[in-house]
Design a protein around this motif. Structure first.
Motif, short mmCIF file in Angstrom:
data_model
loop_
_atom_site.label_atom_id
_atom_site.label_comp_id
_atom_site.label_asym_id
_atom_site.label_seq_id
_atom_site.Cartn_x
_atom_site.Cartn_y
_atom_site.Cartn_z
N ASN A 97 0.69 -1.29 -0.11
CA ASN A 97 -0.04 -0.03 0.08
C ASN A 97 0.84 1.35 -0.01
OD1 ASN A 97 -1.66 1.99 1.95
ND2 ASN A 97 -3.03 0.88 0.42
N ALA A 98 2.01 1.28 0.98
CA ALA A 98 2.68 2.46 0.47
C ALA A 98 3.63 2.74 -0.64
CB ALA A 98 3.99 2.14 1.59
N LEU A 99 4.03 1.56 -1.28
CA LEU A 99 4.48 1.69 -2.57
C LEU A 99 3.21 2.07 -3.48
CD1 LEU A 99 6.40 -1.85 -2.73
CD2 LEU A 99 7.32 0.35 -2.28
N ALA A 100 2.22 1.88 -3.64
CA ALA A 100 1.15 2.17 -4.13
C ALA A 100 0.90 3.92 -4.12
CB ALA A 100 -0.07 1.55 -4.11
N ARG A 101 0.79 4.12 -3.05
CA ARG A 101 0.56 5.60 -2.53
C ARG A 101 1.84 6.35 -2.84
NH1 ARG A 101 -3.01 7.26 1.35
NH2 ARG A 101 -4.27 5.72 2.16
N ILE B 198 13.80 -4.77 -5.77
CA ILE B 198 13.98 -4.00 -4.45
C ILE B 198 13.87 -4.74 -3.24
CG2 ILE B 198 13.17 -1.99 -2.94
CD1 ILE B 198 11.98 -0.69 -5.37
N SER B 199 14.96 -4.74 -2.59
CA SER B 199 14.93 -5.99 -1.26
C SER B 199 15.04 -5.08 -0.25
CB SER B 199 16.17 -6.77 -1.50
OG SER B 199 16.09 -7.52 -2.44
N PRO B 200 13.95 -4.74 0.60
CA PRO B 200 14.10 -4.16 1.74
C PRO B 200 14.56 -4.77 3.00
CG PRO B 200 11.70 -4.37 1.02
CD PRO B 200 12.51 -5.37 0.24
N GLY B 201 15.27 -4.08 3.79
CA GLY B 201 15.66 -4.61 5.30
C GLY B 201 14.36 -4.36 6.13
N TYR B 202 14.59 -4.34 7.31
CA TYR B 202 13.69 -4.36 8.41
C TYR B 202 12.75 -3.33 8.34
CZ TYR B 202 15.35 -9.15 9.72
OH TYR B 202 15.84 -10.36 9.56
N PHE B 203 11.30 -3.52 8.13
CA PHE B 203 10.29 -2.36 8.22
C PHE B 203 9.18 -3.03 8.97
CE2 PHE B 203 13.06 -1.25 4.65
CZ PHE B 203 12.82 0.29 4.14
N TRP C 102 14.87 0.73 12.38
CA TRP C 102 14.35 0.09 11.53
C TRP C 102 13.97 0.91 10.21
CZ3 TRP C 102 11.09 -4.65 12.03
CH2 TRP C 102 11.48 -5.28 13.33
N GLY C 103 13.60 0.64 9.10
CA GLY C 103 13.23 1.43 7.88
C GLY C 103 11.83 2.19 7.91
N HIS C 104 11.64 3.16 7.42
CA HIS C 104 10.32 3.83 7.18
C HIS C 104 9.90 3.51 5.76
CE1 HIS C 104 11.15 5.86 10.86
NE2 HIS C 104 12.23 6.32 10.54
N PHE C 105 8.57 3.31 5.55
CA PHE C 105 8.07 2.95 4.40
C PHE C 105 8.50 3.95 3.15
CE2 PHE C 105 4.07 0.53 6.16
CZ PHE C 105 4.93 -0.79 6.18
N ASP C 106 8.56 5.17 3.49
CA ASP C 106 8.70 6.24 2.65
C ASP C 106 10.10 6.31 1.91
OD1 ASP C 106 9.69 7.48 4.95
OD2 ASP C 106 8.82 9.39 4.69
N GLU C 107 10.97 5.70 2.92
CA GLU C 107 12.20 5.59 2.26
C GLU C 107 12.34 4.39 1.14
OE1 GLU C 107 15.08 6.69 5.88
OE2 GLU C 107 13.82 4.68 6.36
N GLY D 279 11.81 6.58 -2.92
CA GLY D 279 12.63 7.05 -4.05
C GLY D 279 13.25 6.01 -4.96
N THR D 280 13.50 4.96 -4.28
CA THR D 280 14.26 3.96 -5.25
C THR D 280 13.02 3.39 -6.28
OG1 THR D 280 15.64 3.16 -3.36
CG2 THR D 280 15.42 1.58 -5.18
N LEU D 281 11.93 3.31 -5.76
CA LEU D 281 10.73 2.64 -6.51
C LEU D 281 10.63 3.72 -7.82
CD1 LEU D 281 8.66 0.66 -6.99
CD2 LEU D 281 7.03 2.54 -5.78
N ILE D 282 10.57 4.94 -7.48
CA ILE D 282 10.24 5.79 -8.44
C ILE D 282 11.36 5.85 -9.48
CG2 ILE D 282 10.06 8.23 -9.09
CD1 ILE D 282 7.47 7.01 -7.61
N TYR D 283 12.59 5.80 -9.30
CA TYR D 283 13.81 5.75 -10.10
C TYR D 283 13.57 4.41 -11.02
CZ TYR D 283 18.38 4.40 -11.38
OH TYR D 283 19.51 3.71 -12.28
N LEU D 284 13.33 3.24 -10.28
CA LEU D 284 13.09 2.26 -11.19
C LEU D 284 11.96 2.30 -12.21
CD1 LEU D 284 14.16 -0.56 -8.62
CD2 LEU D 284 15.48 0.23 -10.56
N CYS D 285 11.02 3.06 -11.82
CA CYS D 285 9.75 2.99 -12.76
C CYS D 285 9.83 4.22 -13.77
CB CYS D 285 8.62 3.53 -11.80
SG CYS D 285 8.10 2.14 -10.67
N SER D 286 11.01 5.07 -13.69
CA SER D 286 10.93 6.02 -14.52
C SER D 286 11.75 6.05 -15.64
CB SER D 286 11.44 7.37 -13.73
OG SER D 286 12.81 7.30 -13.10
N GLY D 287 12.03 7.07 -16.59
CA GLY D 287 13.08 6.81 -17.58
C GLY D 287 14.74 6.94 -17.06
#
Length: 256
Positions: A24-28, A188-193, A220-225, A228-236
């Motif tokens: 859900n965090a990724l979709a948002r 994308i391989s998350p650590g501990y969230f 621990w990681g925060h979802f919003d972290e 950025g990696t997601l947008i990079y991989l989804c973009s040109g």
């Protein structure tokens, strides 16, 4: 005129397992950047309700779909209908996942089968159903969600680690086959969230202490972290990046 390297405005994205948690965090995150998002989950009413919330919160166009990602035929039929209704997704996020814990020599066969079906086979079924249309169009972005367990093992989760290791290598194989069609496939391989799936872990003071000591970032990681990696991989910006597994883990996989 500057090129909008990270612009994903109006691109259509399907995120599996996105009615709650990390998905859900990724979709948002995609919706906040202007993508048109299709949420997915097992309970259509819940997915629709969450789609309405995401649309209200982000101003994006958000749709809902429900199908069993572990059923190859149901997945194929549902995604054929999705393409008919909305068009071929520009972005696929394979996020649906499951966890089961037990010592290896006590691990239940049904739990093993469920992990393989949900964490690995579903990724194959969903991607196989969408990539012919992506290939015909000549573009696509596929991001598979792995884990630090794609690289590291820990007691009581050997089968989970096996599935996430499989995700990482399937990502490479998909990239090898699909790059010629201008489809980039990465992981994308998350650590501990602090997800719902690992509630028992983050509610355990001893495990919290272990994560903080084991992770160089000491937290621990925060979802919003992840966004950025997601947008990079989804973009040109990542048009020549494929077959990679990017760890977003506060440095955990970089140290011993």
């Amino acid at each position: 005129m500057k090129q909008a390297l990270f612009d994903i405005s109006d691109r259509l994205a399907l995120v599996t397992g996105s009615s709650r948690g990390l998905g859900n965090a990724l979709a948002r995150g995609l919706a906040h950047q202007g993508a048109r998002v299709i949420l997915h989950g097992r309970d259509l009413d819940k997915v629709k309700a969450e789609a309405d919330k995401v649309a209200q919160d982000t101003g994006a166009t958000v749709e809902a779909i429900s199908f069993d990602v572990t059923d190859a035929n149901a997945t194929k039929q549902a995604l054929e209908t999705l393409i008919d209704n909305y068009g071929t997704p520009d972005i696929l996020i394979n996020n649906a996942g499951l966890q089961r814990r037990a010592p290896f020599n006590e691990f239940d066969t049904a739990d093993w089968d469920a992990l393989i079906a949900t964490n690995l086979s579903s990724l194959f079924y969903v991607s196989r159903a969408l990539t012919p249309a992506m290939s015909e169009r000549g573009s696509g972005k596929i991001i598979n969600i792995g884990s630090v367990q794609s690289k590291l093992a820990r007691e009581t989760i050997a089968p989970y680690s096996a599935t996430k290791g499989g995700v990482a290598l399937l990502t490479q194989g998909m990239a090898a086959d699909l790059a010629r069609f201008n489809i980039q496939v990465n992981c994308i391989s998350p650590g501990y969230f602090k997800t719902e799936m690992n509630t028992a872990l983050w509610q355990d003071p001893a495990f919290n202490q272990w994560v903080e000591k084991r992770t160089p970032a000491q937290r621990w990681g925060h979802f919003d972290e992840l966004v950025g990696t997601l947008i990079y991989l989804c973009s040109g910006a990542s048009s020549f990046v494929s077959g990679q597994n990017i760890f977003v883990d506060g440095g955990m996989t970089s140290v011993v």
